[in-house]
Design a protein around this motif. Sequence first.
Motif, PDB file in Angstrom:
ATOM      1  N   ILE A 232       0.838  -1.200   0.000  1.00  0.00           N
ATOM      2  CA  ILE A 232       0.000   0.000   0.000  1.00  0.00           C
ATOM      3  C   ILE A 232       0.870   1.246   0.000  1.00  0.00           C
ATOM      4  CG2 ILE A 232      -1.498   1.397   1.472  1.00  0.00           C
ATOM      5  CD1 ILE A 232      -3.099  -0.570  -0.011  1.00  0.00           C
ATOM      6  N   ALA A 235       1.938   2.023  -3.413  1.00  0.00           N
ATOM      7  CA  ALA A 235       0.830   2.616  -4.178  1.00  0.00           C
ATOM      8  C   ALA A 235       0.640   4.079  -3.812  1.00  0.00           C
ATOM      9  CB  ALA A 235      -0.450   1.823  -3.926  1.00  0.00           C
ATOM     10  N   ILE A 236       0.770   4.401  -2.530  1.00  0.00           N
ATOM     11  CA  ILE A 236       0.637   5.794  -2.092  1.00  0.00           C
ATOM     12  C   ILE A 236       1.721   6.654  -2.739  1.00  0.00           C
ATOM     13  CG2 ILE A 236       0.825   7.352  -0.116  1.00  0.00           C
ATOM     14  CD1 ILE A 236      -0.362   5.069   1.593  1.00  0.00           C
ATOM     15  N   ASN A 239       1.219   7.324  -6.384  1.00  0.00           N
ATOM     16  CA  ASN A 239       0.052   8.171  -6.659  1.00  0.00           C
ATOM     17  C   ASN A 239       0.070   9.484  -5.883  1.00  0.00           C
ATOM     18  OD1 ASN A 239      -2.084   6.605  -8.387  1.00  0.00           O
ATOM     19  ND2 ASN A 239      -1.256   5.089  -6.970  1.00  0.00           N
ATOM     20  N   LEU A 243      -2.795  12.380  -5.534  1.00  0.00           N
ATOM     21  CA  LEU A 243      -3.493  12.591  -4.268  1.00  0.00           C
ATOM     22  C   LEU A 243      -3.384  14.042  -3.816  1.00  0.00           C
ATOM     23  CD1 LEU A 243      -2.469   9.357  -2.304  1.00  0.00           C
ATOM     24  CD2 LEU A 243      -4.713   9.899  -3.247  1.00  0.00           C
ATOM     25  N   GLU A 414      -9.448   6.258  -4.575  1.00  0.00           N
ATOM     26  CA  GLU A 414      -8.860   7.545  -4.202  1.00  0.00           C
ATOM     27  C   GLU A 414      -9.162   7.868  -2.739  1.00  0.00           C
ATOM     28  OE1 GLU A 414      -8.946  10.002  -8.378  1.00  0.00           O
ATOM     29  OE2 GLU A 414     -10.852   9.318  -7.542  1.00  0.00           O
ATOM     30  N   TRP A 416      -9.659   5.648  -0.365  1.00  0.00           N
ATOM     31  CA  TRP A 416      -8.848   4.775   0.493  1.00  0.00           C
ATOM     32  C   TRP A 416      -7.368   5.163   0.478  1.00  0.00           C
ATOM     33  CZ3 TRP A 416     -10.535   2.427   4.389  1.00  0.00           C
ATOM     34  CH2 TRP A 416     -11.828   1.899   4.422  1.00  0.00           C
ATOM     35  N   LEU A 417      -6.847   5.540  -0.684  1.00  0.00           N
ATOM     36  CA  LEU A 417      -5.448   5.973  -0.732  1.00  0.00           C
ATOM     37  C   LEU A 417      -5.239   7.224   0.111  1.00  0.00           C
ATOM     38  CD1 LEU A 417      -4.423   5.359  -4.457  1.00  0.00           C
ATOM     39  CD2 LEU A 417      -3.406   4.302  -2.424  1.00  0.00           C
ATOM     40  N   TYR A 420      -5.169   6.078   3.763  1.00  0.00           N
ATOM     41  CA  TYR A 420      -3.888   5.442   4.097  1.00  0.00           C
ATOM     42  C   TYR A 420      -2.760   6.468   4.134  1.00  0.00           C
ATOM     43  CZ  TYR A 420      -6.373   1.097   2.937  1.00  0.00           C
ATOM     44  OH  TYR A 420      -7.261   0.053   2.896  1.00  0.00           O
ATOM     45  N   TRP A 421      -2.782   7.390   3.191  1.00  0.00           N
ATOM     46  CA  TRP A 421      -1.747   8.429   3.127  1.00  0.00           C
ATOM     47  C   TRP A 421      -1.772   9.299   4.379  1.00  0.00           C
ATOM     48  CZ3 TRP A 421      -2.790  13.624   0.404  1.00  0.00           C
ATOM     49  CH2 TRP A 421      -1.659  14.443   0.457  1.00  0.00           C
TER      50      TRP A 421
END
Length: 667
Positions: A232, A235-236, A239, A243, A414, A416-417, A420-421
């Motif tokens: 994850i 992925a953060i 992106n 974001l 988006e 969820w990211l 998490y971010w």
Amino acid sequence: MHLKKSDARIHKMPSRKGVVDKKKHSRNPVSNEQSIIYWCKDCNVPLLDKKCGVCEGEIFEIKLSGPGDIRFCSPYERELLGKLLLSEFGRDPLGEKLVLLNKISGEDKTAQVIVDGLNIGTLLFDMSLMEYRFEISEAGAQVLHGLIGSRTVTLKKTKMHLNGKKVSSELVESSTNDINTGDPVIVVSGNLVGVGISLVDGDNMATADGPVLKVRKISSSDLKLSSRVATIEDAITANLPHLRKIGKNAMNTIKGIASQKEHRKLPVHVSFSGGKDSLVVLDLTLSALKGRDVRAFFLNTGIEFPETVEFVHSHCEKRGIELIESKAENAFWENLESFGPPAKDFRWCCKVCKLGPAGAIIDQCSEDGGVCLTIDGKRKFESFSRSNISASEKNPFVPNQLNIFPIRDWRAIEVWLYIYWRKLDYNPLYDVGFERVGCYLCPAELSAEYERLKDLHPSIYDRWNSFLLKWAKSKGLSDEYVRHGMWRWKELPPKMLKLARELGIETEPSSVIDDFDITLTSGFSPCREGGFTVEASVKGVLVSEASAILNMLGSTVVSEELGMVLLKMDSGTVKFFSSGSLKVTANSKEDAHSCLEATAKQLLRASKCTECGICLKVCPVNAIELGSEKGRVYINDSCIRCGKCTDGCVVLKYSDKILSAMLNGRK
């Protein structure tokens, strides 16, 4: 960076039945056009933009069936998927890889499973079996081939076109003995690998008469899972530019409206349901309006999950946010016997449990009757009915409320990211099998999620299920009617009628809804805000039927969530709820009476329509449809409100006498 649009690793995911795929990409889900995400081959992560924030490697485009509200697989779903792969194919090759789910059309919970940019199959909840299944795709078969030695049928090399064909035993070279009739299987023929359905048990595959296997799709095999296992965090990072961009845009939307001259001194309220979207909006608002008075709204319907109530309170306390909670208390249970179970097309519960408490909160927070500024987390991708959300909208159902929708264009991935971010704590229900968080007995909830309620909160489940069984018995309906979730509709959609036929479940209640009736529940009385009001109770007409016909009287706004239609006429306003409650507000008693009479006529027409077609002939602008999915009579926006269809309607020929008797208490 190298962006490719056609590659062996790119798979166009199947569209829903009846949907035409368009070449031009659109993010408006109401059009059913395909949505797009991207995949970085080197980093092996999903991308929400055409450029990776880490490398300049090769980027692949992935087309998703609408609405394209793709998200990360939850821990519960990942465990479930692993068990299904183990039970069906003897191995779970996905390990710690990122797994994405793309919601598609189906009987209940249905989602394409995407790993390493490949659609490897579909995870679905089977409403016949009331359990999960995994249907492997062509790409999934090619990925698993060579990794496993189970559920495989090898065919002799042939020049025959195999896609969609049934094959006989003469073409079978070998098959594994773990195959049962109806199982999805991996099909191999030379260098071709694909997926099929076994029509016989594996032991009989090479000897049975007639067709033994149906090949769904097969092609040259060159697909493999990536050796890189991304996280994850990867992925953060990939992106992060995206974001930051969408976060900045969302904050600018909030700032732009909240900073307008007429709004600068108003307190700002965030509608905080305890769900992921409202969580993100709350965080964005706090970041955008530092130093501004920001409060959180929570409408406690009295039928919320305990986890949701606990999360809302603990999150606000942890962050020092003032929480304004409005409780419906026992309103749902007190009205349940009168209305029966709520349904997707009969959401009386929203009026009782949401609209009243919402109005109370707005009145409390509107200073001197002014505007209440509310930041809301609604998104276009959640449903087709929300696809046209604007940046801000006045709430037609709650006076004095201006809603701002800063993440209306965001997809679930988006959201969820961002969570998490920002390392935000979130509602634990998302990790244990719930895609959405709402009332635990909401008819809009999936049966797959309702089954989780039984596991997590057996006492809550037993109370609700006991009522449903008792209610079904009183209507002459079986326990199976309840078990398979058919209570969630007043009028079953085609997919549920088909399921009922297959399972032999009776769907016609022995006690049917009363014929059309309208009765005054309050007389014409002065309203404290000015003008006059009158209220009535209506039977025999659904909100969907009302909204389909009331357009001929004035402009209409429909709220699926609140289960109501709002009609604005020149002489007054009418609100009709799925519970059957009708409220008319007008400047004078005469106008209120006129609005009530006109509305009652059209509701009677909607209920009693014989589809004779006379109205079609007299309509000068062809604004009428009969017998459509929208209702027996549907009046579209072309209507010029000339009234000719009302004048020519056979049903309404004696409506004055019928309605006069009803409204004066005579039957």
